[in-house]
Scaffold this motif. Structure first.
Motif, short mmCIF file in Angstrom:
data_model
loop_
_atom_site.label_atom_id
_atom_site.label_comp_id
_atom_site.label_asym_id
_atom_site.label_seq_id
_atom_site.Cartn_x
_atom_site.Cartn_y
_atom_site.Cartn_z
N GLN A 1 0.85 -1.19 0.00
CA GLN A 1 0.00 0.00 0.00
C GLN A 1 0.89 1.24 0.00
O GLN A 1 2.02 1.22 0.47
CB GLN A 1 -0.91 0.03 1.24
N TRP A 2 0.30 2.33 -0.53
CA TRP A 2 0.95 3.63 -0.41
C TRP A 2 0.65 4.18 0.99
O TRP A 2 -0.50 4.22 1.42
CB TRP A 2 0.42 4.60 -1.44
N VAL A 3 1.68 4.61 1.68
CA VAL A 3 1.53 5.24 2.99
C VAL A 3 1.87 6.72 2.81
O VAL A 3 2.96 7.07 2.36
CB VAL A 3 2.44 4.60 4.04
N VAL A 4 0.91 7.59 3.19
CA VAL A 4 0.97 9.01 2.83
C VAL A 4 1.17 9.86 4.07
O VAL A 4 0.48 9.68 5.09
CB VAL A 4 -0.33 9.44 2.11
N HIS A 5 2.11 10.80 3.99
CA HIS A 5 2.36 11.77 5.05
C HIS A 5 2.45 13.16 4.42
O HIS A 5 3.11 13.34 3.40
CB HIS A 5 3.68 11.47 5.77
N VAL B 1 1.17 13.74 -4.98
CA VAL B 1 2.13 13.50 -3.90
C VAL B 1 3.48 13.15 -4.50
O VAL B 1 3.58 12.74 -5.66
CB VAL B 1 1.65 12.37 -2.95
N ARG B 2 4.52 13.28 -3.69
CA ARG B 2 5.88 12.95 -4.15
C ARG B 2 6.20 11.51 -3.74
O ARG B 2 6.25 11.19 -2.56
CB ARG B 2 6.89 13.94 -3.55
N THR B 3 6.40 10.66 -4.75
CA THR B 3 6.69 9.25 -4.48
C THR B 3 8.14 8.88 -4.70
O THR B 3 8.56 7.77 -4.39
CB THR B 3 5.80 8.35 -5.37
N PHE C 1 -2.41 14.25 6.34
CA PHE C 1 -2.19 12.82 6.16
C PHE C 1 -1.06 12.39 7.09
O PHE C 1 0.07 12.88 6.97
CB PHE C 1 -1.82 12.50 4.71
N ASP C 2 -1.36 11.50 8.00
CA ASP C 2 -0.37 11.00 8.96
C ASP C 2 -0.42 9.48 8.96
O ASP C 2 -1.03 8.85 9.81
CB ASP C 2 -0.66 11.56 10.35
#
Length: 400
Positions: free
Chosen positions: A162-166, A185-187, A228-229
């Motif tokens: 999964q993508w985990v977003v902060h 978002v920056r991946t 997003f945390d």
């Protein structure tokens, strides 16, 4: 550019007009004219029911191809629908971000699985969306986003990921009502500027997502901060390839400034008519300076209409190009000036609230909210840079 309509188009216009006259009555009579920019708080539940009523009768996503649940209507008939909807004083749509922005983006860039998963819910107005672009240090300069996402295993290494977003987004319209967010978002943590960005679809109702409303000058809170945390979304929820987020995001911005702006201009015309009516009522219309500004506003509104129609005459399959920056620059500047004209016509009465504690009249709300028009969706400065560099071929602006 042919501005005439065929007999079949005019028959379609009568169909739309008759349907709206019949259905904007009874339980829905009270929603006429409600909602819209700066007034998203008005009768939300009733307007949501209206949007779903439109969907049940085939009046949502009318420009989408039929294979994706739309009507496949050409630009001319989409224009007719939006014109008649505005003339009927139809309420502000709660599903604009899904129907007009994300839906066309998924049709152009999404996978078959993404289209099957999300397009039906957008068409029936069962899932609502918000747009996660701007950040505290990346407003009109979208390439400066810092919100980051990383692919991590759901449980053990080698299993599903999964993508985990902060990170943080800001000025996120209707995030407090949305089920999902499409976000840039920056991946690639080593990337800068346009490279290394991805376009993710993130569920809003989960731990790791916090929405904080932002109170505006109008007293309402349609904009929000989103934090997003550790929010998660499946690995398949990236539109386009990882790293292609800039291209996909620019496609979305093009659709944002598409055919629905025709209806927007009819609402602008109604606002201008109201300002003129006030000027006649209080006598300011006799002031030559006011007459001059009203005349210029009428001429400017016609320029907006003709420019929008010109922009829509390109190939039906084409993604809107850089010329949409011209339209955004024109309408935002015109609308801000209309708000200023409204205050001039209203005079001293414009300086006090319509009713306590902070109830604004339509002219005050127009003035205050239109101050943001030249900022959101790409500031005027950015639009001018786009036109200068990508349309006129001028040198890039020096960096400070």
């Amino acid at each position: 550019m042919d501005l005439t309509h065929s007999a079949q188009d005019e028959a379609f216009r009568r169909e739309v007009r008759d349907w709206l006259e019949t259905h904007l009555s009874g339980d829905f009579a009270g929603v006429r004219g409600l909602g819209g920019s700066g007034r998203e708080h008005e009768a939300y539940d009733e307007r949501l029911a209206w949007d779903r009523h439109l969907a049940a009768h085939g009046w949502t996503c009318i420009g989408w191809p039929e294979e994706y649940g739309g009507r496949g209507l050409n630009a001319a008939r989409q224009v007719i629908f939006h014109e008649e909807y505005a003339r009927a004083d139809g309420p502000g749509r709660v599903n604009h971000l899904g129907e007009e922005l994300l839906g066309p983006t998924l049709i152009a860039f999404g996978t078959p699985e993404q289209r099957d998963r999300f397009l039906p819910g957008i068409r029936t107005v069962e899932e609502l969306w918000c747009q996660g672009y701007s950040e505290p240090d990346a407003g009109s300069d979208l390439a400066a986003v810092k919100t980051r996402a990383r692919l991590e295993p759901v449980s053990e290494p080698g299993g599903p990921r999964q993508w985990v977003v902060h990170g943080q987004k800001v000025w996120t319209s209707l995030a407090h009502l949305a089920d999902w967010c499409f976000a840039v978002v920056r991946t690639d943590p080593a990337s800068t500027r346009h490279a290394g960005l991805s376009y993710l679809l993130i569920p809003m109702h989960q731990e790791g997502v916090e929405v904080r409303p932002i109170q505006q000058l109008t007293g309402t809170s349609e904009f929000n901060e989103v934090f997003f945390d550790g929010a998660r979304t499946d690995a398949s929820m990236v539109v386009g390839a990882p790293g292609d987020g800039w291209k996909v995001a620019m496609g979305t911005l093009g659709y944002e400034r598409g055919v629905s702006t025709i209806g927007q201009q009819i609402r602008f015309a109604r606002e201008l008519d109201a300002v003129v009516a006030l000027a006649r009522h209080n006598g300011t219309i006799d002031d030559p300076a006011v007459q001059d500004r009203v005349t210029r506003a009428r001429m400017g509104l016609e320029v907006l209409r003709l420019n929008a129609l010109r922009m829509l005459t390109g190939p039906a399959s084409a993604t809107p190009g850089h010329e949409v920056a011209i339209g955004k620059l024109l309408w935002s500047t015109w609308h801000r000036s209309l708000g200023e004209l409204a205050m001039e016509v209203a005079g001293a009465a414009s300086l006090t609230a319509h009713a306590p504690p902070y109830e604004l009249d339509d002219f005050q709300r127009l003035f205050l909210f239109s101050r943001a028009d030249t900022l959101y969706g790409g500031s005027n400065e950015i639009q001018r840079n786009i036109i200068a560099e990508r349309v006129l071929g001028l040198p890039r602006e020096p960096k400070p």
